[in-house]
Scaffold this active site. Structure first.
Site: not given
Length: 276
Positions: A21-22, A84, A164, A196, A198
Site C-alpha cells: 500500500d502507499s 490499495c 497518516e 480506501c 486507510h
C-alpha cells in the site's frame, strides 16, 4: 469469455504473502489476513515516501506500483495483495502483466464489488481518493454484477493525510468526516463502501456518524476471505507454522507507520528502509 485456468503448481505453501500500500492503510488488510491466516509468513511494503497515491497521476502510480510488484516477486511471494484501492484502480493491469500469471494477484476492489452486488443493496455510497473516484471503478465493478444498484462515489481526499498524521479520534478528523458524509451524494445511501484501505482505521468514527442507519462494509475482511479461498483452491495454504515471519519494508520511515504496525503485530517487529 472464459479465462484459462491458472496453474500455480510451482509455488509452495511456505512462501510468504506479499502485501503493499502507499502507507499504513494496507495494514488494515494485513491485520485481517494475519487474523484469518495466522500461519502465513507476510511481507509488507508501505510506500510512505510517495503517499498519498490519491493525488498522483496514473503514470506516477503505475511507476511506483510496478517497482513494488517486482520487489515482492524477487522476495519469492506466493501471492501479492494490492492493499490499495488507488493502485488497484490505476495499475491492476500492469501488476498482472508483471506477474505473468506466475503468482495470484488479489486486489481490494473486485471481491468487495462482487459481494456488494450479490447481497441485498439498493443505494450504495463509496468514499475514496480522487484517483480512485476519477476511474469510476466501484460503480462499474458493482453494476457489472448487478445493474439495478445505484452507486454514488465521493472523493474524500483529506482522510488519508489525517490518518497518516495520526489524527484518529481528533476534532479535526471528526469535522472532516461530518462534512464529507453529509454530502448530498450520500444522502439516500443504505450501504457505505470504504474505498480506501486507510479508512477502516476511522471505522468507529464513521459508524458513530451513521448510528444504525447505514451499513458500513468491512472491506479488509472480505479481501482476506477471498485470499484464503484462492490459496485453498491452489493448495497454497500454510499450516502448522509455529513461528510465522513478518517483514515490513517502507520507502520512508515514519513514526505513525511504526506506531500502527507495532500496535497490530507487536513491538518485536522491525521496519526496514527500502527505496525502490
Amino acid at each position: 469469455m472464459r479465462k484459462n485456468k491458472q496453474d500455480f503448481s510451482h509455488l509452495h505453501p511456505d512462501q510468504p504473502i506479499g502485501i503493499f500500500d502507499s502507507g499504513v492503510g494496507g495494514l488494515t488488510v494485513a491485520k485481517e489476513i494475519n487474523r484469518m491466516l495466522p500461519d502465513e509468513n507476510l511481507i509488507y511494503f508501505g510506500d510512505t515516501k510517495h503517499l498519498p497515491y490519491g493525488d498522483k497521476s496514473k503514470e506516477a502510480i503505475v511507476g511506483y506500483v510496478s517497482r513494488i510488484t517486482r520487489f515482492l516477486i524477487e522476495k519469492n511471494c506466493k501471492a501479492i495483495v494490492i492493499a490499495c484501492n488507488t493502485a488497484t484502480a490505476n495499475a491492476l493491469k500492469e501488476v498482472q502483466e508483471i506477474a505473468e500469471n506466475k503468482v495470484p494477484i488479489i486486489d481490494v476492489i473486485s471481491p468487495v464489488a462482487e459481494k456488494v452486488a450479490y447481497e441485498i443493496h439498493t443505494n450504495v455510497g463509496v468514499i475514496a481518493t480522487k484517483a480512485t473516484v476519477n476511474t469510476g471503478i466501484y460503480r462499474k465493478s458493482i453494476r457489472k454484477h448487478n445493474r439495478f444498484i445505484q452507486v454514488d462515489e465521493l472523493a474524500t481526499p483529506l482522510l488519508v493525510p489525517v490518518i497518516e498524521e495520526g489524527f484518529k479520534n481528533h476534532p479535526v478528523t471528526h469535522s472532516i468526516i461530518y462534512n464529507y458524509l453529509s454530502h448530498s451524494k450520500l444522502k439516500n445511501i443504505e450501504t457505505l463502501v470504504l474505498g480506501c484501505t486507510h479508512y477502516p482505521l476511522l471505522m468507529d468514527e464513521i459508524k458513530q456518524f451513521y448510528g444504525n442507519r447505514v451499513r458500513v462494509i468491512d472491506s479488509p475482511r472480505i479481501v482476506a476471505s477471498h485470499l484464503k479461498n484462492v490459496l485453498e483452491q491452489h493448495h497454497l495454504l500454510h499450516s502448522k507454522n509455529p513461528a510465522p515471519e513478518y517483514h515490513f519494508y517502507v520507502s520512508d520511515l515514519t513514526k505513525n507507520f511504526e506506531k500502527i504496525s507495532k500496535k497490530i503485530f507487536g513491538n518485536g517487529i522491525r521496519l526496514e528502509l527500502k527505496v525502490l
